[in-house]
Write a protein that holds these residues in place. Structure first.
Motif, PDB file in Angstrom:
ATOM      1  N   GLU A 175       0.830  -1.200   0.000  1.00 50.52           N
ATOM      2  CA  GLU A 175       0.000   0.000   0.000  1.00 50.52           C
ATOM      3  C   GLU A 175       0.867   1.254   0.000  1.00 50.52           C
ATOM      4  O   GLU A 175       1.927   1.293   0.617  1.00 50.52           O
ATOM      5  CB  GLU A 175      -0.901  -0.001   1.238  1.00 50.52           C
ATOM      6  CG  GLU A 175      -1.888   1.135   1.294  1.00 50.52           C
ATOM      7  CD  GLU A 175      -2.842   1.027   2.470  1.00 50.52           C
ATOM      8  OE1 GLU A 175      -3.809   1.789   2.487  1.00 50.52           O
ATOM      9  OE2 GLU A 175      -2.613   0.183   3.364  1.00 50.52           O
ATOM     10  N   ASN A 176       0.390   2.274  -0.688  1.00 53.76           N
ATOM     11  CA  ASN A 176       1.054   3.578  -0.668  1.00 53.76           C
ATOM     12  C   ASN A 176       0.230   4.493   0.234  1.00 53.76           C
ATOM     13  O   ASN A 176      -0.774   5.054  -0.187  1.00 53.76           O
ATOM     14  CB  ASN A 176       1.166   4.167  -2.083  1.00 53.76           C
ATOM     15  CG  ASN A 176       1.931   5.479  -2.107  1.00 53.76           C
ATOM     16  OD1 ASN A 176       2.234   6.052  -1.067  1.00 53.76           O
ATOM     17  ND2 ASN A 176       2.223   5.959  -3.299  1.00 53.76           N
ATOM     18  N   LYS A 177       0.667   4.636   1.478  1.00 57.15           N
ATOM     19  CA  LYS A 177      -0.041   5.469   2.450  1.00 57.15           C
ATOM     20  C   LYS A 177       0.432   6.919   2.408  1.00 57.15           C
ATOM     21  O   LYS A 177      -0.059   7.741   3.162  1.00 57.15           O
ATOM     22  CB  LYS A 177       0.143   4.904   3.867  1.00 57.15           C
ATOM     23  CG  LYS A 177      -0.488   3.541   4.054  1.00 57.15           C
ATOM     24  CD  LYS A 177      -0.301   3.056   5.483  1.00 57.15           C
ATOM     25  CE  LYS A 177      -0.940   1.707   5.702  1.00 57.15           C
ATOM     26  NZ  LYS A 177      -0.803   1.246   7.098  1.00 57.15           N
ATOM     27  N   SER A 178       1.392   7.219   1.540  1.00 53.46           N
ATOM     28  CA  SER A 178       1.952   8.567   1.486  1.00 53.46           C
ATOM     29  C   SER A 178       1.134   9.452   0.534  1.00 53.46           C
ATOM     30  O   SER A 178       0.168   9.004  -0.074  1.00 53.46           O
ATOM     31  CB  SER A 178       3.410   8.516   1.026  1.00 53.46           C
ATOM     32  OG  SER A 178       3.481   8.298  -0.369  1.00 53.46           O
ATOM     33  N   GLN A 179       1.586  10.672   0.386  1.00 48.42           N
ATOM     34  CA  GLN A 179       0.939  11.630  -0.518  1.00 48.42           C
ATOM     35  C   GLN A 179       1.690  11.761  -1.847  1.00 48.42           C
ATOM     36  O   GLN A 179       1.367  12.614  -2.656  1.00 48.42           O
ATOM     37  CB  GLN A 179       0.849  13.011   0.163  1.00 48.42           C
ATOM     38  CG  GLN A 179       0.021  13.011   1.435  1.00 48.42           C
ATOM     39  CD  GLN A 179      -1.419  12.569   1.177  1.00 48.42           C
ATOM     40  OE1 GLN A 179      -2.070  13.063   0.267  1.00 48.42           O
ATOM     41  NE2 GLN A 179      -1.895  11.620   1.967  1.00 48.42           N
ATOM     42  N   LYS A 180       2.702  10.899  -2.053  1.00 48.99           N
ATOM     43  CA  LYS A 180       3.495  10.949  -3.277  1.00 48.99           C
ATOM     44  C   LYS A 180       3.484   9.593  -3.973  1.00 48.99           C
ATOM     45  O   LYS A 180       3.337   8.551  -3.328  1.00 48.99           O
ATOM     46  CB  LYS A 180       4.947  11.335  -2.961  1.00 48.99           C
ATOM     47  CG  LYS A 180       5.093  12.727  -2.395  1.00 48.99           C
ATOM     48  CD  LYS A 180       6.550  13.051  -2.148  1.00 48.99           C
ATOM     49  CE  LYS A 180       6.674  14.461  -1.598  1.00 48.99           C
ATOM     50  NZ  LYS A 180       8.061  14.819  -1.320  1.00 48.99           N
ATOM     51  N   GLN A 181       3.696   9.625  -5.280  1.00 48.05           N
ATOM     52  CA  GLN A 181       3.791   8.386  -6.044  1.00 48.05           C
ATOM     53  C   GLN A 181       4.983   7.574  -5.566  1.00 48.05           C
ATOM     54  O   GLN A 181       6.012   8.129  -5.191  1.00 48.05           O
ATOM     55  CB  GLN A 181       3.929   8.709  -7.527  1.00 48.05           C
ATOM     56  CG  GLN A 181       4.067   7.461  -8.402  1.00 48.05           C
ATOM     57  CD  GLN A 181       3.953   7.781  -9.867  1.00 48.05           C
ATOM     58  OE1 GLN A 181       2.868   8.017 -10.343  1.00 48.05           O
ATOM     59  NE2 GLN A 181       5.074   7.779 -10.569  1.00 48.05           N
ATOM     60  N   ALA A 182       4.854   6.258  -5.607  1.00 48.88           N
ATOM     61  CA  ALA A 182       5.952   5.364  -5.241  1.00 48.88           C
ATOM     62  C   ALA A 182       6.256   4.447  -6.423  1.00 48.88           C
ATOM     63  O   ALA A 182       5.379   4.139  -7.229  1.00 48.88           O
ATOM     64  CB  ALA A 182       5.585   4.534  -4.016  1.00 48.88           C
ATOM     65  N   ARG A 183       7.518   4.033  -6.488  1.00 50.29           N
ATOM     66  CA  ARG A 183       7.945   3.101  -7.531  1.00 50.29           C
ATOM     67  C   ARG A 183       8.811   2.029  -6.877  1.00 50.29           C
ATOM     68  O   ARG A 183       9.607   2.333  -5.991  1.00 50.29           O
ATOM     69  CB  ARG A 183       8.751   3.832  -8.590  1.00 50.29           C
ATOM     70  CG  ARG A 183       9.173   2.933  -9.737  1.00 50.29           C
ATOM     71  CD  ARG A 183       9.854   3.725 -10.817  1.00 50.29           C
ATOM     72  NE  ARG A 183      10.253   2.835 -11.892  1.00 50.29           N
ATOM     73  CZ  ARG A 183      11.180   3.121 -12.779  1.00 50.29           C
ATOM     74  NH1 ARG A 183      11.797   4.296 -12.742  1.00 50.29           N
ATOM     75  NH2 ARG A 183      11.473   2.257 -13.721  1.00 50.29           N
ATOM     76  N   ALA A 184       8.638   0.796  -7.333  1.00 47.53           N
ATOM     77  CA  ALA A 184       9.401  -0.311  -6.764  1.00 47.53           C
ATOM     78  C   ALA A 184       9.637  -1.386  -7.814  1.00 47.53           C
ATOM     79  O   ALA A 184       8.913  -1.454  -8.825  1.00 47.53           O
ATOM     80  CB  ALA A 184       8.666  -0.905  -5.570  1.00 47.53           C
ATOM     81  N   LEU A 185      10.620  -2.221  -7.569  1.00 47.97           N
ATOM     82  CA  LEU A 185      10.826  -3.444  -8.356  1.00 47.97           C
ATOM     83  C   LEU A 185      10.340  -4.602  -7.505  1.00 47.97           C
ATOM     84  O   LEU A 185      10.702  -4.690  -6.317  1.00 47.97           O
ATOM     85  CB  LEU A 185      12.293  -3.622  -8.716  1.00 47.97           C
ATOM     86  CG  LEU A 185      12.858  -2.649  -9.728  1.00 47.97           C
ATOM     87  CD1 LEU A 185      14.343  -2.892  -9.930  1.00 47.97           C
ATOM     88  CD2 LEU A 185      12.121  -2.758 -11.066  1.00 47.97           C
ATOM     89  N   MET A 186       9.537  -5.466  -8.088  1.00 51.51           N
ATOM     90  CA  MET A 186       9.036  -6.628  -7.353  1.00 51.51           C
ATOM     91  C   MET A 186       9.412  -7.887  -8.110  1.00 51.51           C
ATOM     92  O   MET A 186       9.212  -7.985  -9.323  1.00 51.51           O
ATOM     93  CB  MET A 186       7.521  -6.566  -7.190  1.00 51.51           C
ATOM     94  CG  MET A 186       6.985  -7.779  -6.437  1.00 51.51           C
ATOM     95  SD  MET A 186       5.252  -7.632  -5.902  1.00 51.51           S
ATOM     96  CE  MET A 186       4.408  -7.285  -7.403  1.00 51.51           C
ATOM     97  N   VAL A 187       9.975  -8.840  -7.390  1.00 53.87           N
ATOM     98  CA  VAL A 187      10.324 -10.144  -7.935  1.00 53.87           C
ATOM     99  C   VAL A 187       9.524 -11.186  -7.149  1.00 53.87           C
ATOM    100  O   VAL A 187       9.501 -11.165  -5.916  1.00 53.87           O
ATOM    101  CB  VAL A 187      11.840 -10.439  -7.806  1.00 53.87           C
ATOM    102  CG1 VAL A 187      12.159 -11.834  -8.312  1.00 53.87           C
ATOM    103  CG2 VAL A 187      12.651  -9.391  -8.558  1.00 53.87           C
ATOM    104  N   VAL A 188       8.852 -12.079  -7.891  1.00 49.04           N
ATOM    105  CA  VAL A 188       8.065 -13.145  -7.282  1.00 49.04           C
ATOM    106  C   VAL A 188       8.732 -14.458  -7.651  1.00 49.04           C
ATOM    107  O   VAL A 188       8.892 -14.781  -8.830  1.00 49.04           O
ATOM    108  CB  VAL A 188       6.615 -13.121  -7.784  1.00 49.04           C
ATOM    109  CG1 VAL A 188       5.795 -14.226  -7.120  1.00 49.04           C
ATOM    110  CG2 VAL A 188       5.968 -11.751  -7.564  1.00 49.04           C
ATOM    111  N   LEU A 189       9.158 -15.216  -6.627  1.00 48.31           N
ATOM    112  CA  LEU A 189       9.817 -16.509  -6.856  1.00 48.31           C
ATOM    113  C   LEU A 189       8.911 -17.625  -6.388  1.00 48.31           C
ATOM    114  O   LEU A 189       8.552 -17.698  -5.203  1.00 48.31           O
ATOM    115  CB  LEU A 189      11.149 -16.563  -6.086  1.00 48.31           C
ATOM    116  CG  LEU A 189      12.199 -15.542  -6.509  1.00 48.31           C
ATOM    117  CD1 LEU A 189      13.416 -15.627  -5.613  1.00 48.31           C
ATOM    118  CD2 LEU A 189      12.590 -15.737  -7.952  1.00 48.31           C
ATOM    119  N   ALA A 190       8.530 -18.489  -7.307  1.00 44.81           N
ATOM    120  CA  ALA A 190       7.689 -19.632  -6.991  1.00 44.81           C
ATOM    121  C   ALA A 190       8.581 -20.841  -6.741  1.00 44.81           C
ATOM    122  O   ALA A 190       9.673 -20.946  -7.297  1.00 44.81           O
ATOM    123  CB  ALA A 190       6.720 -19.898  -8.128  1.00 44.81           C
ATOM    124  N   PRO A 191       8.124 -21.755  -5.911  1.00 41.42           N
ATOM    125  CA  PRO A 191       8.941 -22.944  -5.606  1.00 41.42           C
ATOM    126  C   PRO A 191       9.069 -23.870  -6.807  1.00 41.42           C
ATOM    127  O   PRO A 191       8.301 -23.855  -7.714  1.00 41.42           O
ATOM    128  CB  PRO A 191       8.152 -23.634  -4.486  1.00 41.42           C
ATOM    129  CG  PRO A 191       6.765 -23.136  -4.603  1.00 41.42           C
ATOM    130  CD  PRO A 191       6.845 -21.791  -5.258  1.00 41.42           C
TER     131      PRO A 191
END
Length: 191
Positions: A175-191
């Protein structure tokens, strides 16, 4: 051989549709993809989402990997090549609230093992996920802004440069609870 563009999916879909003697309208009905969208894809005027590609390949009785890999010619030199995907050709998905956009950076042939995304989230945005397959882990690195991650009973606030690694086989959210845009890199590793 150096590839400078992704496979011409539209041309290939049109070719296969013609081989199977299907009209645009017949494939549109069979795949639940509108005739106008299908026409735009075949003419190279729009890039289909992963969901649309999936629907079309299932309707044409083929694997999605075959559609994406069929342009890869043998370069005669041991198979060394560079796959180049232009920024405007990168598929995107959005969260249910429309405030989170995930650019799909990983190749489709790895989707059952590894997924990675460039995530942009506007203020108040929420990416709420049910648990994925048992043993799945997510790795989230904030590039800009702040994000809150919660899984189970634990919640953590991440600032620019922070990384969280957490079990994703249980319900979790970002969740972005701030007042500014957020950017992230997300990696999902499945077994």
């Amino acid at each position: 051989m150096t590839r400078t563009s992704p496979p011409d999916v539209g041309r290939k879909i049109k070719h296969i549709r013609n081989e199977k003697k299907l009209t645009l309208e017949q494939l549109a009905t069979k795949s639940s993809v509108s005739k106008s969208m299908l026409s735009q894809i075949e003419r190279g005027r729009t890039n289909p989402t992963l969901a649309i590609l999936w629907s079309l390949t299932q309707s044409l009785d083929m694997d999605i990997a075959d559609l994406l890999d069929s342009d890869r010619a043998d370069d005669g030199g041991g198979g060394h090549k560079i796959d180049h995907v232009k920024a405007h050709q990168t598929p995107e998905i959005q969260s249910a609230d429309g405030r989170c956009t995930l650019k799909i950076l990983g190749p489709v042939d790895l989707v059952t093992q590894t997924e990675w995304y460039d995530m942009m989230m506007t203020p108040g945005g929420l990416l709420d996920s049910d648990g994925h397959a048992e043993g799945t882990r997510e790795h989230l690195t904030v590039i800009e802004g702040t994000l809150t991650v919660r899984n189970g009973q634990e919640e953590i606030r991440l600032e620019t440069g922070d990384t969280a690694r957490y079990d994703a086989d249980i319900p979790h959210y970002i969740e972005n609870k701030s007042q500014k845009q957020a950017r992230a890199l997300m990696v999902v590793l499945a077994p």
